[in-house]
Enzyme design. Structure first.
Site, PDB file in Angstrom:
ATOM      1  N   PHE A  39      28.378 -33.619  52.564  1.00 20.91           N
ATOM      2  CA  PHE A  39      27.590 -33.428  53.778  1.00 20.91           C
ATOM      3  C   PHE A  39      25.971 -33.352  53.662  1.00 20.91           C
ATOM      4  O   PHE A  39      25.749 -32.724  52.348  1.00 20.91           O
ATOM      5  CB  PHE A  39      27.976 -32.244  54.397  1.00 20.91           C
ATOM      6  CG  PHE A  39      29.057 -32.072  55.484  1.00 20.91           C
ATOM      7  CD1 PHE A  39      28.819 -32.062  56.853  1.00 20.91           C
ATOM      8  CD2 PHE A  39      30.358 -32.935  55.087  1.00 20.91           C
ATOM      9  CE1 PHE A  39      29.881 -32.275  57.660  1.00 20.91           C
ATOM     10  CE2 PHE A  39      31.289 -32.895  55.973  1.00 20.91           C
ATOM     11  CZ  PHE A  39      31.191 -32.736  57.428  1.00 20.91           C
TER      12      PHE A  39
ATOM     13  N   LYS B  43      24.619 -38.862  44.110  1.00 20.06           N
ATOM     14  CA  LYS B  43      25.539 -38.129  43.505  1.00 20.06           C
ATOM     15  C   LYS B  43      27.094 -38.678  43.595  1.00 20.06           C
ATOM     16  O   LYS B  43      28.040 -37.952  43.431  1.00 20.06           O
ATOM     17  CB  LYS B  43      25.820 -36.775  44.498  1.00 20.06           C
ATOM     18  CG  LYS B  43      24.458 -35.987  44.458  1.00 20.06           C
ATOM     19  CD  LYS B  43      24.528 -34.614  45.235  1.00 20.06           C
ATOM     20  CE  LYS B  43      23.096 -33.904  45.111  1.00 20.06           C
ATOM     21  NZ  LYS B  43      23.303 -32.604  45.762  1.00 20.06           N
TER      22      LYS B  43
ATOM     23  N   ASN C 267      22.764 -18.140  54.309  1.00 22.04           N
ATOM     24  CA  ASN C 267      22.361 -19.131  55.259  1.00 22.04           C
ATOM     25  C   ASN C 267      23.068 -19.191  56.561  1.00 22.04           C
ATOM     26  O   ASN C 267      23.731 -18.342  56.662  1.00 22.04           O
ATOM     27  CB  ASN C 267      22.361 -20.811  54.709  1.00 22.04           C
ATOM     28  CG  ASN C 267      23.692 -21.199  54.308  1.00 22.04           C
ATOM     29  OD1 ASN C 267      24.509 -21.195  55.175  1.00 22.04           O
ATOM     30  ND2 ASN C 267      23.771 -21.351  52.721  1.00 22.04           N
TER      31      ASN C 267
ATOM     32  N   ASP D 218      21.273 -22.953  47.047  1.00 26.93           N
ATOM     33  CA  ASP D 218      20.646 -23.675  45.986  1.00 26.93           C
ATOM     34  C   ASP D 218      20.031 -22.972  44.719  1.00 26.93           C
ATOM     35  O   ASP D 218      19.739 -23.436  43.618  1.00 26.93           O
ATOM     36  CB  ASP D 218      19.621 -24.820  46.638  1.00 26.93           C
ATOM     37  CG  ASP D 218      20.101 -25.900  47.464  1.00 26.93           C
ATOM     38  OD1 ASP D 218      21.280 -26.445  47.126  1.00 26.93           O
ATOM     39  OD2 ASP D 218      19.644 -26.296  48.487  1.00 26.93           O
TER      40      ASP D 218
ATOM     41  N   LYS E 171      21.333 -39.340  48.881  1.00 32.89           N
ATOM     42  CA  LYS E 171      22.295 -38.423  48.143  1.00 32.89           C
ATOM     43  C   LYS E 171      23.727 -39.133  48.102  1.00 32.89           C
ATOM     44  O   LYS E 171      24.183 -38.832  47.123  1.00 32.89           O
ATOM     45  CB  LYS E 171      22.360 -37.280  49.235  1.00 32.89           C
ATOM     46  CG  LYS E 171      23.031 -36.043  48.782  1.00 32.89           C
ATOM     47  CD  LYS E 171      23.437 -35.090  49.785  1.00 32.89           C
ATOM     48  CE  LYS E 171      24.038 -34.041  49.441  1.00 32.89           C
ATOM     49  NZ  LYS E 171      23.888 -32.740  50.425  1.00 32.89           N
TER      50      LYS E 171
ATOM     51  N   LYS F 247      20.350   0.172  44.719  1.00 26.87           N
ATOM     52  CA  LYS F 247      19.578  -0.516  45.995  1.00 26.87           C
ATOM     53  C   LYS F 247      17.964  -0.382  45.539  1.00 26.87           C
ATOM     54  O   LYS F 247      17.356   0.784  45.287  1.00 26.87           O
ATOM     55  CB  LYS F 247      19.783   0.713  47.212  1.00 26.87           C
ATOM     56  CG  LYS F 247      18.717   0.097  48.516  1.00 26.87           C
ATOM     57  CD  LYS F 247      19.085   0.840  49.637  1.00 26.87           C
ATOM     58  CE  LYS F 247      18.192   0.693  50.597  1.00 26.87           C
ATOM     59  NZ  LYS F 247      18.369   1.383  51.962  1.00 26.87           N
TER      60      LYS F 247
END
Length: 402
Positions: A323, A341, A209, A279, A337, A289
């Site tokens: 975060f 959590k 990301n 995730d 969240k 490859k």
């Protein structure tokens, strides 16, 4: 916080030198031991004799004027100082500091000192906005120098805008506030995760990301500067760590980060998961490859373990902070969240907003603790965001919010 402190006041040349006189007087009245060092340009505005009378100490202007043959003056003062304040700080002295130039006593002393350095800029509004000045200030901020932002108003040059030296009382307040932060986490152990993970597809491809790790690294640095013993679990980033109080552990995958975070979780008092962990990961990893095919290529993905949830499930006395990088309904999703959590606090940012999110040097966040009291941190450097977040955490650990 300034009583009995040895303070080096560096005065560079600008019309705001007159405010440095008041700053010298106020620091002395508060019990600080003040020694003033002036550039040649500064002496054109105010005589060194004025500062000598206000500080009750000799004033230093010339590198080669060695008053005591047993000591090298600029090294002696560099070692003597607990705190250095540069006020006013012109574009010239800021440029010298950022580029390692030491061609007078003040710039030479600043290269040698290990004291905390506070820079209070004062200059024309266009000079303050010049790309070269901005670049130099960003570099100094990255190196750990502390800036006391100038005020906005009527300037001596006739312009109206940002560039006026902050008032002496405000400069002292800023120094006192920051000095108070230095011991907030003495004796505490802090675990921080930062940066992205990489999930391998084949020997040349992977999923990741846009996270740079800058926010997590800034948090680790802030915690270490406030006295904490920090363990930093870093994903794949192009960032360096130099603080001796930071123990850095590099990982690549979400599975590796999960393992390391759990290994160190129980031994830490505060845990801040700022990393942008994948995730999902490819269900199959190819040993060779994958060659280009005439048809589409579908990759089946599987869930990775939720590190933050798993830490929340086993949390005992740790203060756990997560975060939430969102693009819509940021506050609502972040608070959801927070409770789901079992967190003590969450830091929410809308990564679609200019100046916030991945890759940049600035951020805009909202800190929310278990009392669901949102506290906004407006656009500022990630270093300053980190400082404010750590101050919020220290306050909530002490239970000062009811």
């Amino acid at each position: 916080m300034v009583h009995n402190k040895n303070i080096l006041l560096g005065v560079s040349g600008g019309i705001a030198v007159y405010k440095a006189c008041a700053l010298t007087s106020k620091l002395t009245q508060q019990g600080a031991n003040v020694k003033v060092m002036m550039t040649e340009s500064a002496t054109r505005f105010v005589s060194p004799l004025t500062f000598q009378a206000l500080s009750r100490n000799p004033v230093y202007t010339d590198t080669f004027d060695e008053k005591n043959p047993a000591k090298i003056a600029h090294i002696d003062i560099a070692d003597w100082a607990d705190i250095a304040i540069i006020a006013p700080a012109t574009a010239n002295i800021i440029g010298k500091m950022a580029n390692g130039v030491s061609d007078d006593m003040l710039s030479t002393t600043l290269l040698a000192t290990q004291a905390s350095v506070y820079i209070a800029p004062a200059m024309n509004v266009h000079m303050y906005a010049h790309p070269a000045v901005i670049k130099n200030m960003k570099l100094l901020d990255k190196w750990g120098y502390h800036f006391i932002e100038p005020g906005a108003g009527y300037l001596a040059c006739g312009y109206v805008g940002k560039g006026r030296l902050e008032e002496p009382e405000s400069i002292i307040d800023a120094v006192v506030e920051h000095q108070g932060r230095d011991t907030l986490f003495t004796g505490k152990k802090v675990l921080v995760s930062a940066g992205p993970t990489q999930e391998k597809v084949d020997p040349v491809r992977f999923f990741t990301n846009k996270s740079s790790g800058k926010m997590g690294f800034a948090i680790a640095e802030a915690a270490a500067n406030m006295g904490a013993e920090v363990t930093l679990v870093a994903g794949v980033v192009n960032l360096e760590t130099s603080n001796k109080n930071i123990n850095r552990i590099d990982v690549t995958t979400a599975a590796e980060m999960f393992e390391i975070m759990h290994q160190h979780f129980q031994a830490n008092d505060i845990v801040i998961k700022a990393a942008a962990v994948a995730d999902y990961r490819p269900k199959q990893i190819y040993g060779d490859k994958m060659k280009k095919q005439p048809n589409d290529w579908q990759i089946e993905m599987e869930r990775t373990k939720d590190i933050l949830q798993s830490l929340g499930d086993v949390k005992q006395d740790q203060f756990l902070v997560g975060f939430a990088a969102e693009t819509s309904n940021a506050l609502q999703n972040g608070i959801s969240k927070l409770h789901k959590k079992y967190l003590d606090a969450i830091v929410i940012n809308n990564v679609s907003v200019d100046g916030a999110g991945f890759g940049g040097d600035t951020n805009i966040v909202t800190y929310v603790n278990k009392l669901e009291q949102p506290e906004e941190i407006s656009l500022t450097s990630k270093h300053e965001v980190a400082n404010q977040l750590m101050a919020f955490i220290a306050r909530d650990i002490k239970g000062e919010v009811k």
